[in-house]
Design a protein around this motif. Structure first.
Motif, PDB file in Angstrom:
ATOM      1  N   MET A  24       0.831  -1.198   0.000  1.00  0.00           N
ATOM      2  CA  MET A  24       0.000   0.000   0.000  1.00  0.00           C
ATOM      3  C   MET A  24       0.875   1.262   0.000  1.00  0.00           C
ATOM      4  O   MET A  24       0.598   2.218  -0.727  1.00  0.00           O
ATOM      5  CB  MET A  24      -0.908   0.001   1.237  1.00  0.00           C
ATOM      6  CG  MET A  24      -1.902   1.137   1.264  1.00  0.00           C
ATOM      7  SD  MET A  24      -3.066   1.053   2.629  1.00  0.00           S
ATOM      8  CE  MET A  24      -1.981   1.197   4.027  1.00  0.00           C
ATOM      9  N   LEU A  25       1.936   1.252   0.780  1.00  0.00           N
ATOM     10  CA  LEU A  25       2.843   2.396   0.826  1.00  0.00           C
ATOM     11  C   LEU A  25       3.482   2.631  -0.539  1.00  0.00           C
ATOM     12  O   LEU A  25       3.581   3.767  -1.004  1.00  0.00           O
ATOM     13  CB  LEU A  25       3.917   2.172   1.888  1.00  0.00           C
ATOM     14  CG  LEU A  25       4.928   3.293   2.075  1.00  0.00           C
ATOM     15  CD1 LEU A  25       4.239   4.519   2.645  1.00  0.00           C
ATOM     16  CD2 LEU A  25       6.056   2.852   2.973  1.00  0.00           C
ATOM     17  N   THR A  31       1.677   7.228  -6.627  1.00  0.00           N
ATOM     18  CA  THR A  31       0.621   8.184  -6.951  1.00  0.00           C
ATOM     19  C   THR A  31       0.968   9.566  -6.416  1.00  0.00           C
ATOM     20  O   THR A  31       0.750  10.583  -7.091  1.00  0.00           O
ATOM     21  CB  THR A  31      -0.716   7.710  -6.355  1.00  0.00           C
ATOM     22  OG1 THR A  31      -0.983   6.397  -6.831  1.00  0.00           O
ATOM     23  CG2 THR A  31      -1.843   8.634  -6.737  1.00  0.00           C
ATOM     24  N   ASN A  32       1.516   9.621  -5.217  1.00  0.00           N
ATOM     25  CA  ASN A  32       1.890  10.903  -4.604  1.00  0.00           C
ATOM     26  C   ASN A  32       2.964  11.614  -5.427  1.00  0.00           C
ATOM     27  O   ASN A  32       2.894  12.830  -5.624  1.00  0.00           O
ATOM     28  CB  ASN A  32       2.372  10.668  -3.170  1.00  0.00           C
ATOM     29  CG  ASN A  32       2.597  11.959  -2.434  1.00  0.00           C
ATOM     30  OD1 ASN A  32       2.030  12.979  -2.772  1.00  0.00           O
ATOM     31  ND2 ASN A  32       3.439  11.902  -1.423  1.00  0.00           N
ATOM     32  N   SER A  33       3.949  10.892  -5.908  1.00  0.00           N
ATOM     33  CA  SER A  33       5.004  11.540  -6.702  1.00  0.00           C
ATOM     34  C   SER A  33       4.451  12.045  -8.034  1.00  0.00           C
ATOM     35  O   SER A  33       4.843  13.116  -8.497  1.00  0.00           O
ATOM     36  CB  SER A  33       6.168  10.574  -6.931  1.00  0.00           C
ATOM     37  OG  SER A  33       5.769   9.494  -7.740  1.00  0.00           O
ATOM     38  N   LYS A  37       4.402  16.007  -9.108  1.00  0.00           N
ATOM     39  CA  LYS A  37       4.944  16.462 -10.386  1.00  0.00           C
ATOM     40  C   LYS A  37       3.913  17.293 -11.141  1.00  0.00           C
ATOM     41  O   LYS A  37       4.234  18.345 -11.694  1.00  0.00           O
ATOM     42  CB  LYS A  37       5.387  15.280 -11.234  1.00  0.00           C
ATOM     43  CG  LYS A  37       6.040  15.683 -12.547  1.00  0.00           C
ATOM     44  CD  LYS A  37       6.409  14.455 -13.364  1.00  0.00           C
ATOM     45  CE  LYS A  37       7.069  14.805 -14.669  1.00  0.00           C
ATOM     46  NZ  LYS A  37       6.341  15.732 -15.511  1.00  0.00           N
ATOM     47  N   LEU A  38       2.663  16.847 -11.128  1.00  0.00           N
ATOM     48  CA  LEU A  38       1.592  17.585 -11.794  1.00  0.00           C
ATOM     49  C   LEU A  38       1.400  18.962 -11.155  1.00  0.00           C
ATOM     50  O   LEU A  38       1.291  19.974 -11.852  1.00  0.00           O
ATOM     51  CB  LEU A  38       0.288  16.790 -11.739  1.00  0.00           C
ATOM     52  CG  LEU A  38      -0.957  17.469 -12.335  1.00  0.00           C
ATOM     53  CD1 LEU A  38      -0.789  17.638 -13.840  1.00  0.00           C
ATOM     54  CD2 LEU A  38      -2.206  16.668 -12.024  1.00  0.00           C
ATOM     55  N   ILE A  39       1.400  19.024  -9.846  1.00  0.00           N
ATOM     56  CA  ILE A  39       1.222  20.294  -9.143  1.00  0.00           C
ATOM     57  C   ILE A  39       2.387  21.234  -9.417  1.00  0.00           C
ATOM     58  O   ILE A  39       2.207  22.429  -9.639  1.00  0.00           O
ATOM     59  CB  ILE A  39       1.033  20.049  -7.629  1.00  0.00           C
ATOM     60  CG1 ILE A  39      -0.338  19.420  -7.394  1.00  0.00           C
ATOM     61  CG2 ILE A  39       1.165  21.345  -6.833  1.00  0.00           C
ATOM     62  CD1 ILE A  39      -0.573  18.956  -5.985  1.00  0.00           C
ATOM     63  N   SER A  40       3.612  20.705  -9.435  1.00  0.00           N
ATOM     64  CA  SER A  40       4.762  21.572  -9.717  1.00  0.00           C
ATOM     65  C   SER A  40       4.731  22.081 -11.157  1.00  0.00           C
ATOM     66  O   SER A  40       5.111  23.223 -11.425  1.00  0.00           O
ATOM     67  CB  SER A  40       6.074  20.843  -9.427  1.00  0.00           C
ATOM     68  OG  SER A  40       6.244  19.765 -10.307  1.00  0.00           O
TER      69      SER A  40
END
Length: 178
Positions: A24-25, A31-33, A37-40
């Motif tokens: 799960m981690l 997904t978090n990375s 990347k999308l937000i940056s």
């Protein structure tokens, strides 16, 4: 024997739980990375838009928020405060403004080394003062008393254009009207 068998079952469940938590981690971190990347990318696109599309604009802060350790100030305070003749208002009388103007500079900016030295600031002092007086003298006392923020924004934009940089990211004006 019963206690040992129960201990082995608990150990097996702990190992399965550990494996599931690891899986799960791993999936959440991937997904978090991708989200980071999308937000940056979005933030980079918005920063380009805010600075005129190709880094040519000077409005706004050059780094969003500036840490307290990276702030330096200069301005016209105390004996150097500015006395400015304001544009006549609705009453037709001449009004004056005694203003203390403080500019906040980002010491982490690349342009601070060039423009932020005391010699550089002293050499530009009269030009900065002229810009501030020119902008504020075109305002009436009523305009400034009702909302000083548009005048602050106008002064900041003019100073950033004068220097060709946004290492000066904020201006504060305290005024006494007469």
């Amino acid at each position: 024997m019963k206690k040992n068998l129960l201990s082995i079952i608990i150990l097996a469940l702990l190992v399965v739980n550990l494996a599931m938590n690891g899986f799960m981690l791993l999936s959440v971190m991937t997904t978090n990375s991708q989200t980071a990347k999308l937000i940056s990318d979005i933030a980079a696109a918005l920063e380009l838009e805010a600075s005129g599309g190709s880094g040519g604009g000077f409005s706004g802060s050059n780094s969003g928020t500036v840490g307290v350790a990276n702030i330096a100030t200069f301005g016209f305070t105390g004996d150097n405060s500015l006395t400015i003749s304001l544009k006549p208002g609705a009453d037709g009388k001449a009004h004056y403004m005694v203003a203390e103007v403080v500019f906040s500079m980002n010491t982490a900016s690349a342009d601070f080394a060039t423009y932020g030295s005391s010699d550089s600031l002293t050499s530009m002092n009269d030009l900065v003062k002229a810009k501030v007086i020119d902008i504020l003298s075109n305002k009436t006392m009523e305009e400034l008393q009702s909302d000083l923020q548009p005048a602050k924004d106008e002064v900041l934009e003019a100073i950033q254009e004068l220097y060709g940089s946004n290492f000066i990211y904020d201006v504060n004006i305290t005024a006494i009207y007469q």
